[in-house]
Design an enzyme around this catalytic site. Structure first.
Site: not given
Length: 880
Positions: A560, A845-847
């Site tokens: 998420t 991927t968020c970070f």
């Protein structure tokens, strides 16, 4: 001196002696009024009670009969010879003892009573008859200690209750003893009066229905507030506010502030709209008496400015625009001086309330100028220096504007010096400099000057010159600005702005997203039904639900956050613009650039899908995601509200472009041989249809004199008229994402097509490995470790498409911002993991985090990285 004897004229009463009167009140009791050159020399004692009986200390009659409580006043004001003593029974059941000279007239007595707060338009009755105003007291033949009856003059009014209550307020405020019980109810009386002004209250609705009153509800409130002014209630409240006694001032202030409340429970909106005349009166009175530094005056002035700029505000239907301007200009002048002083200070700071007042007063002035001069632009000979007329509002408004512009110019010079002292690296991230955020009020003042520049030609010219001379600080201020739709006037000066400033200018037109997941629009999407389910989630949402942002999950996948959302944008955009969807077509010479497909009607839901497409594009821009898709110039120009020319269609329709160019190069005979008419044939779904480009177009031949008009109509028909429904729905979908859909043309007008390409499509250039490596940091590894070197060697050996797939797996970013890796929201990271060599790399991927096992060799490293560059791997997350 006493207050004015007559009702205040439209320009306001002459209150030049208010301060002197306030000083006298410290020397004499409240019930002893000082002498006036125009009013009779009188002393007045007020008593309550049904019979008007006096206490033993009261005056009992005769010229020398002053009460013991007013002995000091009698000593200070020695009564002249031949004084008469009589009583007046007031409308509020109070009895007033009056000492008057024999030659004073009834009109003078009435004026004196009005000055005491008993209202205007009164009459005196004695022995059952009305006394004539010109009659003297001596000629009345009054018996000693006679009682006269004070009554309101009979008037033809539909609002007798308003007159009664307003007179009661005036009398209560003028009673002189703020410590009585009546003073405690003064603000309650004003609240009751305001409630009566509201025609929407249940009581007033019933009352109006009983009277058969179907008139304007706004007119009802106007009439009531006009009665409030005519009764002298405003003057009486200000007089009480000037009292030496703090509790009297407090009661008066509370009563006056009832008109300043923005709480609908105390000041209904329809009443607020028409309070401007009352607020204007309070401002005048307080400015002349308490002074412009008084807190109550400042509050009244602030509210006056706020009310005047409301769309339906009423200052007086009978007043001309110039009259309104002359009334408002003194207050605007005060605010301009405050702003000038703030800008001229060491900090250059201006309080927010001063900026709001400046904006509101300037808005009112411009509105009135437009009423006075509908075209808005004032002839220069009305305000040029050669024709200077300092007694006119025209020159004053011009002078104020030029003074503001001059001071802003000085501030921008100082900012430019601050900017030049920064290093090149610091200058590139100016948005993070707190000092610049505290200077954003300079942009707000420039906005007001642009507002006024529509009136004065030289203000517009000088404003452009100032912006041109200080492009660097202007760009820095725009880049630092937060959500603000009022800066769209800079569209006229977009050539002075850099790409980063123009980008921020349009991003401010979106609603500010929320960080709280509970307020985000949540979507749970099945990858196998990506487009269908995304369509349902986005099209069924209200625009307001999308303004907060999106929260995205794929079914049966554990990931998420922002990385998942970035991937969703890229995948949905690719699906929407795929030729299989028949919504858009790629330009022949640029497969990334798309225009609307005129044959999209084959899909019954195509118009809804165009709304969906517009929303997706708007959301991608709002979330700052580059999706690798760009729009054709014809579509961009339509969204910007601009006309499409021949040169604009070259990418979308090279064939039509070449044909039109050929027609423009032909001679007269060649054009005649073509036998063209103002019509065109369209082939749709196997059928042929002729469309006229203008009325009767099939009968109008194209010749050398009208060929340019023919080409203009042809282009308009192909790229606008024939696809008008598709265009309108796409534009609507995009506008739904803006905070204000009406600013859609402003959004695109602030940008060039190249700007829009950079914001939406990102960079399509080859990935710069040096840039990639310089923006990557390590955790567990060191930059010179052999595994790190193997990694970059493996990346270098990949094709461009494989590198994009790796980057997408790592960050969910396939197309970098135009600034390259430096345009991403953070650095990229490679984390060392302890997993065995048979595990593939993983990512967060968020970070922007790639988790890389310690592979035993370069060959193994290359093999494992090659696997994750396959599309079915790079475009999915772990399952659960």
């Amino acid at each position: 001196k006493t207050l004015p004897d007559s009702p205040p004229p439209s320009d306001g009463p002459d209150l030049s002696m208010y301060r002197r009167h306030a000083k006298r009140r410290r020397e004499a009791p409240d019930h002893a009024l000082p002498a006036s050159s125009k009013a009779p020399v009188m002393t007045t004692t007020t008593h309550d009670g049904p019979g008007g009986a006096f206490s033993s200390s009261s005056s009992s009659g005769g010229a020398a009969g002053a009460s013991s409580s007013s002995s000091s006043a009698a000593a200070f004001y020695a009564p002249p010879p031949r004084r008469l003593h009589f009583f007046v029974r007031a409308t509020d059941s109070k009895t007033i003892a009056i000492h008057a000279a024999a030659d004073d007239t009834v009109a003078a007595v009435l004026a004196h009573l009005a000055d005491c707060g008993y209202g205007r338009d009164l009459r005196l009755l004695y022995a059952g008859r009305q006394l004539q105003p010109e009659a003297t007291v001596a000629s009345l033949g009054l018996a000693p200690d006679s009682t006269l009856q004070l009554a309101a003059r009979l008037r033809s009014t539909p609002h007798p209750k308003a007159w009664q209550l307003a007179s009661h307020i005036a009398a209560t405020a003028a009673s002189g003893d703020a410590g009585t019980d009546s003073a405690h109810t003064l603000d309650d009386l004003v609240k009751e009066y305001i409630a009566c002004c509201d025609p929407g209250s249940q009581h007033n609705r019933n009352d109006r229905r009983a009277k058969g009153d179907t008139g304007s509800t706004d007119r009802h409130a106007e009439d009531y507030l006009d009665i409030f002014l005519q009764s002298g209630a405003a003057i009486a409240l200000v007089r009480l506010y000037l009292s030496d006694f703090s509790f009297s001032r407090s009661y008066a202030e509370r009563a006056i502030r009832c008109f300043l409340s923005t709480d609908p429970a105390t000041l209904p909106p329809n009443v607020m709209l028409v309070t401007a005349p009352v607020l204007l009166e309070f401002c005048r009175l307080l400015a002349l008496t308490a002074g412009n530094k008084d807190s109550l005056y400042k509050s009244c002035r602030y509210t006056l400015a706020s009310v005047l700029c409301l769309p339906l505000s009423v200052l007086g239907a009978s007043k001309s625009p110039t009259k309104v301007i002359e009334q408002v200009l003194p207050f605007a002048r005060e605010i301009v001086e405050l702003v000038l002083n703030g800008l001229g200070s060491e900090t250059m700071l201006v309080p927010r309330t001063d900026l709001e007042e400046l904006s509101n007063f300037f808005k009112v002035l411009r509105q009135q100028v437009l009423l006075w001069m509908p075209d808005g632009s004032m002839p220069k000979n009305m305000y040029s220096r050669e024709c200077k007329r300092t007694d006119t509002w025209v020159w004053e408004l011009h002078e104020m504007s030029m003074n503001l512009l001059k001071r802003v110019d000085e501030c921008l010079k100082r900012l430019e010096m601050d900017l030049s002292s920064l290093s090149s690296d610091t200058r590139g991230v100016i948005e993070n400099q707190p000092i610049w955020v505290t200077r954003l009020h300079i942009l707000a003042i420039l906005t007001e000057l642009d507002f006024i520049s529509g009136i004065f030609e030289d203000v517009a010219h000088n404003l452009r010159f100032v912006l041109l001379a200080h492009k660097a600080p202007l760009n820095a201020l725009v880049r630092c600005s937060k959500r603000n739709e009022h800066l769209h006037w800079l569209k006229k000066h977009k050539d002075l702005l850099c790409f980063e400033a123009r980008r921020n200018l349009v991003l401010m037109l979106f609603s500010e997203g929320k960080d709280d997941y509970g307020e985000l629009h949540e979507m749970l999407i099945d990858r196998s039904r990506l487009l269908d389910e995304s369509f349902e989630y986005i099209t069924q949402a209200k625009p307001s639900e999308l303004h907060s942002g999106l929260f995205m999950e794929f079914k049966n996948e554990e990931a998420t956050g922002p990385g998942v959302l970035r991937e969703w944008f890229c995948m949905v955009s690719q699906a929407l613009f795929s030729p299989q969807q028949v919504l858009f077509l790629p330009c022949p010479n640029d497969q990334r650039r798309f225009y609307l497909n005129g044959t999209s009607v084959v899909d019954p839901l195509h118009l809804k899908y165009f709304v969906f497409s517009g929303r997706v594009i708007g959301l991608a821009l709002m979330h700052k995601v580059q999706v690798g898709i760009v729009l054709d110039r014809t579509l961009f120009l339509y969204l910007a509200g601009r006309s499409i020319t021949l040169e604009d269609i070259s990418a979308a329709d090279p064939f039509t472009y070449a044909s039109c160019k050929r027609i423009l190069e032909m001679g007269a005979a060649e054009i005649d041989d073509l036998t063209l008419t103002f019509s065109r044939d369209v082939h749709t779904l196997g059928s042929r249809k002729t469309i006229e480009l203008c009325k009767g177009g099939q009968d109008i031949s194209v010749n050398i004199s009208n060929r340019e008009h023919y080409i203009d109509l042809l282009i308009k028909n192909i790229f606008v008229d024939s696809i008008s429904d598709q265009l309108a729905n796409f534009a609507k979908g995009f506008g739904d994402i803006l905070a204000n859909p009406k600013l859609r043309e402003v959004f695109f007008g602030c940008l060039d097509l190249e700007d829009f390409d950079r914001m939406l499509g990102g960079s399509n250039n080859t990935i710069n490995l040096k840039d990639w490596r310089s923006h990557t940091q390590y955790n567990g590894y060191k930059e010179k470790d052999r595994h790190v070197n193997w990694f970059w060697k493996a990346v270098e050996s990949m094709t461009v498409e494989q590198q994009r797939q790796l980057l997408f797996f790592w960050t969910s970013v396939k197309y970098l911002p135009s600034e390259g890796f430096g345009g991403l929201s953070s650095k990229l990271y490679i984390y060392k993991t302890t997993e065995s060599a048979d595990h593939l790399p993983s990512s967060h991927t968020c970070f922007y985090r790639l988790c890389l096992p310690t592979y035993p060799s370069l060959k193994v490293m290359q093999s494992q990285l090659q696997k994750i560059t396959q599309e079915h791997v790079s475009c999915s997350f772990g399952t659960w």
